[in-house]
Design a protein around this motif. Structure first.
Motif, PDB file in Angstrom:
ATOM      1  N   GLU A 291      36.973 -52.727  -4.973  1.00  0.00           N
ATOM      2  CA  GLU A 291      36.412 -52.322  -3.682  1.00  0.00           C
ATOM      3  C   GLU A 291      36.302 -53.513  -2.753  1.00  0.00           C
ATOM      4  OE1 GLU A 291      32.800 -49.839  -3.667  1.00  0.00           O
ATOM      5  OE2 GLU A 291      31.982 -51.295  -2.237  1.00  0.00           O
ATOM      6  N   VAL A 292      35.783 -54.621  -3.270  1.00  0.00           N
ATOM      7  CA  VAL A 292      35.634 -55.833  -2.455  1.00  0.00           C
ATOM      8  C   VAL A 292      37.000 -56.347  -2.025  1.00  0.00           C
ATOM      9  CG1 VAL A 292      34.740 -58.192  -2.377  1.00  0.00           C
ATOM     10  CG2 VAL A 292      33.485 -56.425  -3.637  1.00  0.00           C
ATOM     11  N   ALA A 293      37.945 -56.376  -2.963  1.00  0.00           N
ATOM     12  CA  ALA A 293      39.290 -56.874  -2.655  1.00  0.00           C
ATOM     13  C   ALA A 293      39.960 -56.020  -1.582  1.00  0.00           C
ATOM     14  CB  ALA A 293      40.139 -56.896  -3.921  1.00  0.00           C
ATOM     15  N   LYS A 294      39.766 -54.736  -1.638  1.00  0.00           N
ATOM     16  CA  LYS A 294      40.371 -53.826  -0.662  1.00  0.00           C
ATOM     17  C   LYS A 294      39.825 -54.105   0.741  1.00  0.00           C
ATOM     18  CE  LYS A 294      40.964 -48.868   0.314  1.00  0.00           C
ATOM     19  NZ  LYS A 294      42.433 -48.908   0.443  1.00  0.00           N
ATOM     20  N   MET A 295      38.517 -54.326   0.842  1.00  0.00           N
ATOM     21  CA  MET A 295      37.921 -54.640   2.142  1.00  0.00           C
ATOM     22  C   MET A 295      38.449 -55.966   2.674  1.00  0.00           C
ATOM     23  SD  MET A 295      36.003 -52.182   3.193  1.00  0.00           S
ATOM     24  CE  MET A 295      35.111 -53.016   4.505  1.00  0.00           C
ATOM     25  N   ARG A 296      38.553 -56.947   1.816  1.00  0.00           N
ATOM     26  CA  ARG A 296      39.075 -58.259   2.239  1.00  0.00           C
ATOM     27  C   ARG A 296      40.510 -58.146   2.745  1.00  0.00           C
ATOM     28  NH1 ARG A 296      37.127 -63.311   1.217  1.00  0.00           N
ATOM     29  NH2 ARG A 296      35.222 -63.540  -0.001  1.00  0.00           N
ATOM     30  N   GLU A 297      41.311 -57.375   2.044  1.00  0.00           N
ATOM     31  CA  GLU A 297      42.729 -57.280   2.375  1.00  0.00           C
ATOM     32  C   GLU A 297      42.993 -56.436   3.621  1.00  0.00           C
ATOM     33  OE1 GLU A 297      44.537 -55.724  -1.123  1.00  0.00           O
ATOM     34  OE2 GLU A 297      44.028 -57.472  -2.369  1.00  0.00           O
ATOM     35  N   GLU A 298      42.199 -55.380   3.809  1.00  0.00           N
ATOM     36  CA  GLU A 298      42.505 -54.422   4.867  1.00  0.00           C
ATOM     37  C   GLU A 298      41.583 -54.494   6.085  1.00  0.00           C
ATOM     38  OE1 GLU A 298      42.578 -50.545   3.157  1.00  0.00           O
ATOM     39  OE2 GLU A 298      44.081 -51.056   1.622  1.00  0.00           O
ATOM     40  N   ARG A 299      40.339 -55.001   5.903  1.00  0.00           N
ATOM     41  CA  ARG A 299      39.375 -54.896   6.985  1.00  0.00           C
ATOM     42  C   ARG A 299      38.677 -56.206   7.328  1.00  0.00           C
ATOM     43  NH1 ARG A 299      39.707 -52.058  10.453  1.00  0.00           N
ATOM     44  NH2 ARG A 299      37.504 -51.679  10.810  1.00  0.00           N
ATOM     45  N   ASP A 300      39.190 -57.329   6.849  1.00  0.00           N
ATOM     46  CA  ASP A 300      38.514 -58.595   7.111  1.00  0.00           C
ATOM     47  C   ASP A 300      38.475 -58.873   8.619  1.00  0.00           C
ATOM     48  OD1 ASP A 300      37.486 -61.259   5.831  1.00  0.00           O
ATOM     49  OD2 ASP A 300      38.815 -61.840   7.469  1.00  0.00           O
ATOM     50  N   PRO A 301      37.298 -59.133   9.207  1.00  0.00           N
ATOM     51  CA  PRO A 301      37.188 -59.291  10.654  1.00  0.00           C
ATOM     52  C   PRO A 301      37.936 -60.503  11.205  1.00  0.00           C
ATOM     53  CG  PRO A 301      35.129 -59.879   9.564  1.00  0.00           C
ATOM     54  CD  PRO A 301      35.986 -59.238   8.532  1.00  0.00           C
ATOM     55  N   ILE A 302      37.987 -61.573  10.426  1.00  0.00           N
ATOM     56  CA  ILE A 302      38.666 -62.783  10.889  1.00  0.00           C
ATOM     57  C   ILE A 302      40.179 -62.616  10.807  1.00  0.00           C
ATOM     58  CG2 ILE A 302      38.970 -65.257  10.491  1.00  0.00           C
ATOM     59  CD1 ILE A 302      36.095 -65.325   9.430  1.00  0.00           C
TER      60      ILE A 302
END
Length: 359
Positions: A291-302
């Motif tokens: 779940e964390v990896a998916k957010m980092r890969e697809e939705r990271d704000p930077i």
């Protein structure tokens, strides 16, 4: 002039605000809807500001692991777009107050990274002279009224800031931040009621990072749409994609303008995500690594801003690497200062302390 007298004197403006509320609050976009575009300069500003917070927090995590930061340490990694976007929407003099996940808010307000990091390590060059630590830093000059360790307490204090602005008629707006867990506290609703009753210029920013202190929102909150938390008080609200700095700035501008115009408070639910646990001592076993990896890969704000700088604004990798290098230089300097600055003199134990003596 007493508050009651001031309320009487301003009855006309309050009536106009009530009429405006009847006509309806400004309509916002659904969370996740496309946000308005940023110019190259705006994207560069957002990129630098968010990257400074990210690199600072990464360094703070390292110093905590080395034992140089004691006590609690709550990192803001993943949520950078919220405070950066809101600061882009605010103007000089608007106040900021938040909870204990506060380092990012301090940096976004323009506070010196050296002073923030020195406070984390308990040094005399820190913003609270090394006596407050991660949760307790303030800067009147930068209109930052603290991170607060008591869950939800900052909302009541932030409402007080709004009351002061309303009383002085100075045109300032207070931005009061809290998390999804704090949104269930009773004092939050007492504050909502007072703010709407007196049409106070406050924007309540609920940073919904999905897990509060470790329990999923769906298990802890009967109403998971936090933008509706002010419905019973007639406070308008909207959900915002808190991972997109453009959406945050756009919604923040609507809310701040609404409050500054005398219409009363506004609630923004920022749907965001933190990559680390609740604090440095939290292993975050309540969610999966996928779940964390998916957010980092697809939705990271930077990364979303970085992609726009490369693909939309025509910048190249080398230019962005130089920005990252400069940010790392600032953070490393803050770390060096915080690691070698002297600890407070023992006499500091007796300064800034209010003692009540009873017979």
């Amino acid at each position: 002039m007493a508050v009651s007298a001031r309320r009487t004197a301003r009855a006309g403006s309050t009536g106009r605000a009530a009429a405006a509320k009847t006509r309806g609050a400004p309509k916002g976009e659904e969370a996740g809807a496309p946000a308005s575009s940023f110019s190259k300069d705006e994207d560069l500003q957002a990129y630098r500001d968010m990257l400074l917070i990210r690199r600072f927090e990464e360094k703070a995590g390292q110093l905590y692991g080395m034992g140089l930061i004691g006590g609690f340490c709550h990192l803001y990694i993943g949520q950078e777009a919220v405070v950066v976007g809101m600061q882009m929407a605010s103007r000089e003099g608007d106040e900021v107050i938040t909870g204990y996940r506060d380092h990012g808010h301090m940096l976004a307000c323009g506070m010196d990274p050296r002073g923030v990091m020195a406070e984390l390590t308990g040094r005399r060059g820190g913003y609270s002279k090394g006596k407050g630590g991660s949760m307790h830093m303030f800067s009147k000059e930068k209109a930052f009224y603290g991170g607060h360790g008591i869950v939800g307490a900052q909302i009541a204090i932030g409402t007080g800031l709004g009351l002061a602005n309303w009383y002085r008629e100075d045109g300032k707006v207070a931005l009061a931040y809290c998390g999804d867990g704090a949104a269930n506290q009773g004092q939050v609703y007492e504050s909502f009621n007072m703010a709407e009753l007196w049409k106070l210029p406050v924007v309540y920013v609920i940073e919904n990072n999905k897990y509060a202190m470790g329990t999923a929102v769906t298990r802890a909150s009967a109403q998971t749409d936090f933008s509706k938390r002010g419905v019973s008080f007639n406070i308008p609200g909207e959900q915002v994609d808190g991972m997109d700095v453009r959406a945050v700035r756009e919604a923040g501008q609507r809310a701040i303008d609404f409050a500054r115009a005398g219409n009363g408070p506004y609630i923004l639910e920022m749907q965001t995500y933190r990559y680390r646990g609740h604090s440095m001592s939290d292993p975050a076993k309540y969610r999966s690594k996928d779940e964390v990896a998916k957010m980092r890969e697809e939705r990271d704000p930077i990364e979303m801003v970085r992609k726009r700088l490369l693909e939309t604004h025509g910048m190249d990798e080398d230019e962005l690497k130089k920005i990252d290098a400069k940010v790392r230089e600032i953070v490393n300097d803050a770390s060096e200062f915080a690691s070698h600055d002297p600890e407070p003199d023992p006499s500091e134990l007796w300064t800034d302390i209010l003692l009540e003596v009873r017979a």
